[in-house]
Design a protein around this motif. Structure first.
Motif, PDB file in Angstrom:
ATOM      1  N   PRO A  17       0.847  -1.200   0.000  1.00 51.98           N
ATOM      2  CA  PRO A  17       0.000   0.000   0.000  1.00 51.98           C
ATOM      3  C   PRO A  17       0.879   1.245   0.000  1.00 51.98           C
ATOM      4  CG  PRO A  17      -0.673  -1.550   1.718  1.00 51.98           C
ATOM      5  CD  PRO A  17       0.644  -2.026   1.199  1.00 51.98           C
ATOM      6  N   GLN A  18       0.368   2.327  -0.536  1.00 48.53           N
ATOM      7  CA  GLN A  18       1.195   3.511  -0.700  1.00 48.53           C
ATOM      8  C   GLN A  18       1.703   4.078   0.636  1.00 48.53           C
ATOM      9  OE1 GLN A  18      -1.283   6.278  -2.871  1.00 48.53           O
ATOM     10  NE2 GLN A  18      -2.353   6.987  -1.037  1.00 48.53           N
ATOM     11  N   GLN A  19       0.906   3.963   1.710  1.00 48.41           N
ATOM     12  CA  GLN A  19       1.362   4.503   2.991  1.00 48.41           C
ATOM     13  C   GLN A  19       2.576   3.747   3.519  1.00 48.41           C
ATOM     14  OE1 GLN A  19      -1.757   3.673   2.279  1.00 48.41           O
ATOM     15  NE2 GLN A  19      -2.968   5.570   2.481  1.00 48.41           N
ATOM     16  N   LEU A  20       2.562   2.423   3.391  1.00 49.70           N
ATOM     17  CA  LEU A  20       3.704   1.633   3.838  1.00 49.70           C
ATOM     18  C   LEU A  20       4.924   1.901   2.965  1.00 49.70           C
ATOM     19  CD1 LEU A  20       2.213  -1.888   4.738  1.00 49.70           C
ATOM     20  CD2 LEU A  20       2.500   0.132   6.189  1.00 49.70           C
ATOM     21  N   ASP A  21       4.703   1.950   1.666  1.00 48.53           N
ATOM     22  CA  ASP A  21       5.818   2.173   0.747  1.00 48.53           C
ATOM     23  C   ASP A  21       6.441   3.551   0.955  1.00 48.53           C
ATOM     24  OD1 ASP A  21       7.189   0.546  -0.934  1.00 48.53           O
ATOM     25  OD2 ASP A  21       5.991   0.958  -2.717  1.00 48.53           O
ATOM     26  N   GLY A  22       5.587   4.580   1.139  1.00 51.63           N
ATOM     27  CA  GLY A  22       6.108   5.922   1.366  1.00 51.63           C
ATOM     28  C   GLY A  22       6.901   6.009   2.662  1.00 51.63           C
ATOM     29  N   ALA A  23       6.431   5.310   3.709  1.00 54.28           N
ATOM     30  CA  ALA A  23       7.159   5.310   4.985  1.00 54.28           C
ATOM     31  C   ALA A  23       8.519   4.649   4.831  1.00 54.28           C
ATOM     32  CB  ALA A  23       6.330   4.588   6.048  1.00 54.28           C
ATOM     33  N   ALA A  24       8.584   3.557   4.059  1.00 54.61           N
ATOM     34  CA  ALA A  24       9.860   2.884   3.826  1.00 54.61           C
ATOM     35  C   ALA A  24      10.801   3.759   3.000  1.00 54.61           C
ATOM     36  CB  ALA A  24       9.625   1.549   3.128  1.00 54.61           C
ATOM     37  N   ASP A  25      10.243   4.470   2.020  1.00 58.43           N
ATOM     38  CA  ASP A  25      11.078   5.383   1.223  1.00 58.43           C
ATOM     39  C   ASP A  25      11.709   6.444   2.118  1.00 58.43           C
ATOM     40  OD1 ASP A  25      10.974   4.545  -1.545  1.00 58.43           O
ATOM     41  OD2 ASP A  25       8.850   5.052  -1.510  1.00 58.43           O
ATOM     42  N   ALA A  46      17.516  10.590  -5.865  1.00 59.64           N
ATOM     43  CA  ALA A  46      16.658   9.462  -5.497  1.00 59.64           C
ATOM     44  C   ALA A  46      15.359   9.445  -6.300  1.00 59.64           C
ATOM     45  CB  ALA A  46      16.359   9.493  -4.000  1.00 59.64           C
ATOM     46  N   ALA A  47      14.683  10.572  -6.390  1.00 58.00           N
ATOM     47  CA  ALA A  47      13.418  10.622  -7.116  1.00 58.00           C
ATOM     48  C   ALA A  47      13.615  10.265  -8.586  1.00 58.00           C
ATOM     49  CB  ALA A  47      12.789  12.011  -6.977  1.00 58.00           C
ATOM     50  N   ALA A  48      14.685  10.763  -9.184  1.00 58.16           N
ATOM     51  CA  ALA A  48      14.953  10.481 -10.597  1.00 58.16           C
ATOM     52  C   ALA A  48      15.220   8.996 -10.813  1.00 58.16           C
ATOM     53  CB  ALA A  48      16.132  11.314 -11.082  1.00 58.16           C
ATOM     54  N   PHE A  49      15.936   8.366  -9.877  1.00 60.33           N
ATOM     55  CA  PHE A  49      16.224   6.938 -10.013  1.00 60.33           C
ATOM     56  C   PHE A  49      14.942   6.114  -9.971  1.00 60.33           C
ATOM     57  CE2 PHE A  49      16.648   2.915  -7.656  1.00 60.33           C
ATOM     58  CZ  PHE A  49      17.324   2.179  -8.617  1.00 60.33           C
ATOM     59  N   TRP A  50      14.109   6.342  -8.953  1.00 61.95           N
ATOM     60  CA  TRP A  50      12.894   5.541  -8.828  1.00 61.95           C
ATOM     61  C   TRP A  50      11.922   5.818  -9.980  1.00 61.95           C
ATOM     62  CZ3 TRP A  50      13.467   1.522  -6.102  1.00 61.95           C
ATOM     63  CH2 TRP A  50      14.207   1.531  -4.901  1.00 61.95           C
ATOM     64  N   GLN A  51      11.915   7.059 -10.494  1.00 63.76           N
ATOM     65  CA  GLN A  51      11.059   7.364 -11.640  1.00 63.76           C
ATOM     66  C   GLN A  51      11.564   6.633 -12.883  1.00 63.76           C
ATOM     67  OE1 GLN A  51       8.073   9.622 -11.755  1.00 63.76           O
ATOM     68  NE2 GLN A  51       8.011   8.073 -13.375  1.00 63.76           N
ATOM     69  N   ARG A  52      12.865   6.580 -13.066  1.00 58.41           N
ATOM     70  CA  ARG A  52      13.432   5.863 -14.217  1.00 58.41           C
ATOM     71  C   ARG A  52      13.108   4.377 -14.137  1.00 58.41           C
ATOM     72  NH1 ARG A  52      18.788   6.074 -13.292  1.00 58.41           N
ATOM     73  NH2 ARG A  52      19.306   3.843 -13.321  1.00 58.41           N
ATOM     74  N   HIS A  89       5.534  -2.323  -5.997  1.00 66.52           N
ATOM     75  CA  HIS A  89       5.574  -0.962  -5.446  1.00 66.52           C
ATOM     76  C   HIS A  89       4.883  -0.021  -6.447  1.00 66.52           C
ATOM     77  CE1 HIS A  89       8.774  -2.367  -2.633  1.00 66.52           C
ATOM     78  NE2 HIS A  89       9.118  -3.112  -3.661  1.00 66.52           N
ATOM     79  N   PRO A  90       3.557  -0.162  -6.609  1.00 74.05           N
ATOM     80  CA  PRO A  90       2.866   0.505  -7.724  1.00 74.05           C
ATOM     81  C   PRO A  90       2.570   1.991  -7.534  1.00 74.05           C
ATOM     82  CG  PRO A  90       1.305  -0.761  -6.427  1.00 74.05           C
ATOM     83  CD  PRO A  90       2.642  -1.041  -5.836  1.00 74.05           C
ATOM     84  N   ALA A  91       2.627   2.492  -6.295  1.00 73.43           N
ATOM     85  CA  ALA A  91       2.196   3.880  -6.044  1.00 73.43           C
ATOM     86  C   ALA A  91       3.324   4.861  -6.356  1.00 73.43           C
ATOM     87  CB  ALA A  91       1.738   4.024  -4.596  1.00 73.43           C
ATOM     88  N   THR A  92       3.725   4.929  -7.618  1.00 76.43           N
ATOM     89  CA  THR A  92       4.903   5.722  -7.995  1.00 76.43           C
ATOM     90  C   THR A  92       4.725   7.203  -7.665  1.00 76.43           C
ATOM     91  OG1 THR A  92       5.443   4.166  -9.774  1.00 76.43           O
ATOM     92  CG2 THR A  92       6.414   6.366  -9.889  1.00 76.43           C
ATOM     93  N   ASP A  93       3.610   7.800  -8.024  1.00 80.11           N
ATOM     94  CA  ASP A  93       3.419   9.239  -7.787  1.00 80.11           C
ATOM     95  C   ASP A  93       3.464   9.562  -6.293  1.00 80.11           C
ATOM     96  OD1 ASP A  93       3.201   9.625 -10.495  1.00 80.11           O
ATOM     97  OD2 ASP A  93       0.999   9.683 -10.513  1.00 80.11           O
ATOM     98  N   TYR A  94       2.776   8.752  -5.496  1.00 78.04           N
ATOM     99  CA  TYR A  94       2.778   8.970  -4.047  1.00 78.04           C
ATOM    100  C   TYR A  94       4.195   8.826  -3.503  1.00 78.04           C
ATOM    101  CZ  TYR A  94       1.476   8.433   0.887  1.00 78.04           C
ATOM    102  OH  TYR A  94       1.367   8.593   2.247  1.00 78.04           O
ATOM    103  N   ARG A  95       4.914   7.807  -3.969  1.00 79.31           N
ATOM    104  CA  ARG A  95       6.281   7.567  -3.502  1.00 79.31           C
ATOM    105  C   ARG A  95       7.205   8.720  -3.881  1.00 79.31           C
ATOM    106  NH1 ARG A  95       8.919   2.933  -5.857  1.00 79.31           N
ATOM    107  NH2 ARG A  95      10.492   3.474  -4.303  1.00 79.31           N
ATOM    108  N   ILE A  96       7.099   9.199  -5.111  1.00 81.17           N
ATOM    109  CA  ILE A  96       7.977  10.287  -5.552  1.00 81.17           C
ATOM    110  C   ILE A  96       7.747  11.529  -4.703  1.00 81.17           C
ATOM    111  CG2 ILE A  96       8.520  11.859  -7.450  1.00 81.17           C
ATOM    112  CD1 ILE A  96       9.619   9.027  -7.803  1.00 81.17           C
ATOM    113  N   SER A  97       6.513  11.809  -4.368  1.00 80.74           N
ATOM    114  CA  SER A  97       6.211  12.960  -3.521  1.00 80.74           C
ATOM    115  C   SER A  97       6.840  12.796  -2.139  1.00 80.74           C
ATOM    116  CB  SER A  97       4.695  13.129  -3.394  1.00 80.74           C
ATOM    117  OG  SER A  97       4.381  14.200  -2.523  1.00 80.74           O
ATOM    118  N   ALA A  98       6.703  11.603  -1.556  1.00 81.18           N
ATOM    119  CA  ALA A  98       7.290  11.336  -0.238  1.00 81.18           C
ATOM    120  C   ALA A  98       8.816  11.421  -0.294  1.00 81.18           C
ATOM    121  CB  ALA A  98       6.851   9.960   0.254  1.00 81.18           C
ATOM    122  N   ILE A  99       9.392  10.932  -1.373  1.00 86.28           N
ATOM    123  CA  ILE A  99      10.849  10.963  -1.541  1.00 86.28           C
ATOM    124  C   ILE A  99      11.350  12.400  -1.638  1.00 86.28           C
ATOM    125  CG2 ILE A  99      12.687  10.454  -3.217  1.00 86.28           C
ATOM    126  CD1 ILE A  99      11.150   7.794  -3.770  1.00 86.28           C
TER     127      ILE A  99
END
Length: 366
Positions: free
Chosen positions: A289-297, A314-320, A337-347
């Motif tokens: 889930p995006q909340q868990l993934d964002g916390a791990a990021d 970091a953001a550029a790497f995960w986006q690539r 880890h499908p919530a890319t937009d949420y993760r990039i924002s947290a990163i």
């Protein structure tokens, strides 16, 4: 690659020759030499022709083993600062470690025993890696040292040496500040008191697959050979390792009720010949889930910064990674880890916070 004394789970942690620069002047010298004049009627003896040296043929198994060891060595080297500098952030997963890995020729499957022997491994445990920043590194333990004794007790040898030595070391690391280790080096024995190192006690595993993926099962981190090849530098590889360390520290596998599945996947992929049929889909692994993934990021970026690696890209790497291996690739990283937009924002937010702390000289922790 099968091994028992891995990077941190066990009490032990666990030249390029410039031929062109050398040969080019010789070629120029030969080209500038004068031509010899042969008097009439004199037949010059034929110059003996020295045949070129036969090409060295490296047995396929030796080449494969060397390639795997090289990947594993790089994985260990990049992981070392993450483990040593983040005991504070590993919560209940920090342990006292000696700080080296050791192997015998039996550390690999039967088909590779001959190849391991050709690389210098015997039935005696030999140090194959020293954790940078550890007590082992500080007292001068070196790759190639043969383990002779621990606390004056002989170190086991033979096919079961790793397991027996791990059992010997287990009780010793609790309640002590250092361990006496005797090694054989250059024909003589040396005894050193090795300070124990407080570090994150996560096993670091190489996954023998070209799939671009990484996993965490609560106690281990696995990074595939494919993921290692995808990363362009050590900073990017550190991001991947730290992300799985963060999942472990935050107990995400158990919270997802996914521990057994993750453990099975890792057990399969560390084999020299994994069962590839299980890699055709998601292998039963639940997406985060995006909340868990964002916390791990967020936690992983602090781990990366504390280890001395860069977080700026970091953001550029995960986006690539998400662009090249989207969620539709079922056995790829983004599918889990499908919530890319949420993760990039947290990163991006975490990177800004870390950079502000670095600029002000504040302690780098969440």
């Amino acid at each position: 690659m099968e091994k028992i004394m891995r990077l941190t789970n066990a009490p032990a942690w666990h030249g390029f020759k410039r031929y062109a620069a050398v040969t080019l002047p010789l070629v120029l010298l030969a080209a500038c030499s004068t031509t010899e004049t042969i008097p009439p009627g004199i037949v010059k003896p034929a110059t003996p022709v020295t045949p070129p040296p036969a090409a060295v043929v490296v047995p396929p198994q030796q080449a494969e083993l060397k390639s795997l060891i090289a990947l594993q060595d790089r994985l260990y080297d990049v992981a070392a600062p993450l483990l040593v500098n983040n005991a504070l952030l590993c919560r209940n997963n920090a342990r006292n470690l000696l700080g080296f890995t050791a192997k015998t020729k039996y550390s690999f499957t039967a088909e590779f025993i001959a190849a391991a022997s050709s690389l210098g491994l015997t039935d005696q445990l030999q140090i194959t890696g020293v954790l940078a920043g550890s007590g082992a590194a500080k007292v001068g333990l070196q790759r190639g040292d043969l383990l002779v004794a621990i606390q004056d007790k002989p170190v086991p040898v033979g096919a079961d040496a790793e397991r027996q030595t791990a059992l010997m070391l287990g009780p010793l690391v609790n309640g002590r500040n250092n361990i006496k280790v005797t090694v054989a080096r250059n024909g003589g024995n040396q005894t050193m008191n090795v300070p124990l190192t407080r570090a994150c006690a996560f096993g670091i595993e190489l996954g023998n697959t070209d799939n671009v993926i990484s996993y965490a099962d609560g106690r281990r981190v696995l990074v595939s050979a494919g993921m290692m090849k995808f990363t362009q530098n050590d900073d990017e590889l550190a991001l991947v390792i730290a992300k799985e360390m963060a999942h472990n520290s935050l107990t995400h596998a158990s919270r997802q009720r996914n521990t057994a599945t993750m453990t099975g996947v890792i057990d399969n992929l560390i084999r020299l010949r994994p069962d590839t049929t299980s890699l055709s889909g998601a292998a039963g692994v639940k997406p985060y889930p995006q909340q868990l993934d964002g916390a791990a990021d967020k936690l992983s970026l602090y781990m990366v910064a504390r280890a001395g690696y860069k977080v700026d890209n970091a953001a550029a790497f995960w986006q690539r990674l998400a662009t090249q291996y989207p969620a539709t690739v079922l056995n790829g990283y983004t599918a889990i880890h499908p919530a890319t937009d949420y993760r990039i924002s947290a990163i991006q937010q975490a990177v800004a916070d870390i950079q502000a702390k670095q600029a002000s000289g504040a302690v780098i922790q969440p």
